[in-house]
Design an enzyme around this catalytic site. Sequence first.
Site, short mmCIF file in Angstrom:
data_model
loop_
_atom_site.label_atom_id
_atom_site.label_comp_id
_atom_site.label_asym_id
_atom_site.label_seq_id
_atom_site.Cartn_x
_atom_site.Cartn_y
_atom_site.Cartn_z
N ASP A 1 0.89 -1.17 0.00
CA ASP A 1 0.00 0.00 0.00
C ASP A 1 0.92 1.21 0.00
O ASP A 1 1.52 1.54 1.02
CB ASP A 1 -0.90 0.00 1.23
CG ASP A 1 -1.86 1.18 1.23
OD1 ASP A 1 -2.30 1.59 0.14
OD2 ASP A 1 -2.17 1.69 2.32
N ASP B 1 -2.60 1.11 6.84
CA ASP B 1 -1.80 0.85 5.63
C ASP B 1 -1.32 -0.60 5.58
O ASP B 1 -1.19 -1.18 4.51
CB ASP B 1 -0.59 1.79 5.58
CG ASP B 1 -0.97 3.23 5.84
OD1 ASP B 1 -1.06 4.01 4.89
OD2 ASP B 1 -1.19 3.57 7.02
N GLU C 1 -1.28 -1.25 -4.95
CA GLU C 1 -2.55 -0.57 -5.22
C GLU C 1 -2.32 0.56 -6.21
O GLU C 1 -1.37 1.32 -6.09
CB GLU C 1 -3.15 -0.03 -3.93
CG GLU C 1 -4.56 0.50 -4.13
CD GLU C 1 -5.26 0.83 -2.83
OE1 GLU C 1 -6.35 0.31 -2.62
OE2 GLU C 1 -4.70 1.61 -2.05
#
Length: 166
Positions: free
Chosen positions: A7, A140, A67
Amino acid sequence: MRILGIDPGIAIVGFGVVDKEGSQLRPVQYGSIQTEAGLPVPLRLKQIFEAMQSLLETYRPDEMSVEKLFFNKNVTTAFTVGQARGVIILAAELAGVPVYEYTPMQVKQAVTGYGGAEKKQIQEMTKLLLRLKEVPKPDDVADALGIAITHAQFRAFISISEGVKK
């Protein structure tokens, strides 16, 4: 197969290493790379890059999932996170680790079965799927594990499409 889920961020990069054996997922390690807010951006990017190199060397993932960026308000933040994402992907490329990217909607769909799921639902399903005692913090880290789970779920489809391309 070992998957490193990421992330991306400039202040906090969440990471999650997950092994997929058949239909089973097993968490290997998870945590975060954190940089200090007052430091110049180039130094923070260097710290992220070096930490990523260390993660890639230590855990030797077969593939990495990241992501995709999605920002609808703060353009400055989007650029800075994009720079962090760039050094993360560069570290993987230099290590010879293939990178796969997923949208937030794909992550929601893969982890919960519903593309409109709330963050809390994704975190709870991540905890359940990986048999964790609690939802990892900060957010996260849980997100990175969700991104790794997403790649594990999509992997079968990727293998089929790669076979078609050959």
